[in-house]
Write a protein that holds these residues in place. Structure first.
Motif, short mmCIF file in Angstrom:
data_model
loop_
_atom_site.label_atom_id
_atom_site.label_comp_id
_atom_site.label_asym_id
_atom_site.label_seq_id
_atom_site.Cartn_x
_atom_site.Cartn_y
_atom_site.Cartn_z
N ALA A 141 0.83 -1.20 0.00
CA ALA A 141 0.00 0.00 0.00
C ALA A 141 0.87 1.26 0.00
CB ALA A 141 -0.93 -0.01 1.21
N SER A 142 1.92 1.25 0.80
CA SER A 142 2.84 2.38 0.83
C SER A 142 3.54 2.57 -0.52
CB SER A 142 3.89 2.17 1.92
OG SER A 142 4.86 3.20 1.89
N PHE A 143 3.99 1.49 -1.11
CA PHE A 143 4.65 1.53 -2.42
C PHE A 143 3.70 2.10 -3.47
CE2 PHE A 143 6.05 -0.26 -6.45
CZ PHE A 143 7.42 -0.06 -6.40
N ALA A 144 2.45 1.69 -3.45
CA ALA A 144 1.47 2.13 -4.44
C ALA A 144 1.22 3.64 -4.36
CB ALA A 144 0.16 1.37 -4.24
N ARG A 145 1.41 4.24 -3.18
CA ARG A 145 1.22 5.68 -3.01
C ARG A 145 2.40 6.51 -3.51
NH1 ARG A 145 -0.79 3.77 1.96
NH2 ARG A 145 1.12 4.41 3.02
N GLN A 146 3.52 5.89 -3.79
CA GLN A 146 4.73 6.60 -4.20
C GLN A 146 4.73 6.76 -5.73
OE1 GLN A 146 8.32 5.19 -2.27
NE2 GLN A 146 7.07 4.18 -0.74
N MET A 150 6.56 8.40 -7.68
CA MET A 150 7.86 8.35 -8.35
C MET A 150 8.18 6.92 -8.79
SD MET A 150 10.44 9.75 -9.68
CE MET A 150 10.65 11.40 -9.07
N MET A 151 7.76 5.94 -8.03
CA MET A 151 8.00 4.55 -8.43
C MET A 151 7.26 4.24 -9.72
SD MET A 151 10.13 3.31 -6.43
CE MET A 151 10.80 3.38 -4.80
N GLN A 152 6.05 4.77 -9.88
CA GLN A 152 5.31 4.59 -11.12
C GLN A 152 6.03 5.28 -12.27
OE1 GLN A 152 1.45 6.13 -10.22
NE2 GLN A 152 1.01 4.54 -8.71
N THR A 153 6.53 6.48 -12.02
CA THR A 153 7.27 7.23 -13.04
C THR A 153 8.49 6.45 -13.50
OG1 THR A 153 6.54 9.32 -12.09
CG2 THR A 153 8.48 9.41 -13.50
N LEU A 154 9.18 5.80 -12.57
CA LEU A 154 10.38 5.04 -12.90
C LEU A 154 10.07 3.67 -13.51
CD1 LEU A 154 12.46 5.80 -9.69
CD2 LEU A 154 12.79 6.77 -11.97
N GLY A 155 8.82 3.26 -13.46
CA GLY A 155 8.45 1.94 -13.96
C GLY A 155 8.84 0.82 -13.02
N ALA A 156 8.94 1.15 -11.72
CA ALA A 156 9.35 0.16 -10.72
C ALA A 156 8.15 -0.66 -10.27
CB ALA A 156 9.97 0.87 -9.52
N THR A 157 8.41 -1.92 -9.98
CA THR A 157 7.38 -2.80 -9.44
C THR A 157 7.92 -3.51 -8.21
OG1 THR A 157 8.08 -4.63 -10.86
CG2 THR A 157 6.29 -3.25 -11.68
N MET A 158 7.06 -3.75 -7.23
CA MET A 158 7.46 -4.49 -6.05
C MET A 158 7.29 -5.97 -6.35
SD MET A 158 6.18 -4.31 -2.10
CE MET A 158 6.61 -2.60 -1.94
N GLU A 159 8.41 -6.67 -6.40
CA GLU A 159 8.38 -8.10 -6.74
C GLU A 159 8.12 -8.97 -5.52
OE1 GLU A 159 8.84 -9.37 -9.95
OE2 GLU A 159 8.65 -7.26 -10.50
N GLU A 160 8.72 -8.60 -4.41
CA GLU A 160 8.61 -9.41 -3.20
C GLU A 160 8.64 -8.49 -1.99
OE1 GLU A 160 11.15 -12.93 -0.91
OE2 GLU A 160 11.89 -12.08 -2.78
N ALA A 161 7.85 -8.81 -0.99
CA ALA A 161 7.82 -8.02 0.23
C ALA A 161 7.69 -8.95 1.42
CB ALA A 161 6.67 -7.04 0.21
N ALA A 162 8.57 -8.76 2.38
CA ALA A 162 8.54 -9.52 3.61
C ALA A 162 9.16 -8.65 4.70
CB ALA A 162 9.31 -10.82 3.47
N GLU A 163 8.95 -9.00 5.93
CA GLU A 163 9.50 -8.21 7.01
C GLU A 163 11.02 -8.14 6.89
OE1 GLU A 163 9.13 -7.83 11.84
OE2 GLU A 163 7.91 -9.28 10.75
N GLY A 164 11.55 -6.91 6.77
CA GLY A 164 12.98 -6.70 6.66
C GLY A 164 13.54 -6.84 5.26
#
Length: 62
Positions: free
Chosen positions: A10-15, A17-31
């Motif tokens: 959810a935090s990533f989706a609000r950024q 600049m990440m969309q502008t850069l074409g970045a995607t979150m592939e994996e997310a886990a604690e740490g």
């Protein structure tokens, strides 16, 4: 998907600049978060006037 991953995504989706850069979150886990970029197999095109320290925008020694 656990609570930590949900909050990270959810935090990533609000950024926007990440969309502008074409970045995607592939994996997310604690740490740990893995972020990928479209075209990551190619070097980024230089931006005129915004070179790295000691280099001009085309990557030449300043």
């Amino acid at each position: 998907m656990n609570d930590v991953e949900s909050r990270l995504r959810a935090s990533f989706a609000r950024q926007t600049m990440m969309q502008t850069l074409g970045a995607t979150m592939e994996e997310a886990a604690e740490g740990r978060v893995t972020i990928a970029r479209q075209g990551a197999d190619r070097a980024p095109a230089p931006v005129p006037g915004q070179g790295r320290a000691g280099l001009d925008g085309a990557g030449r020694a300043a």
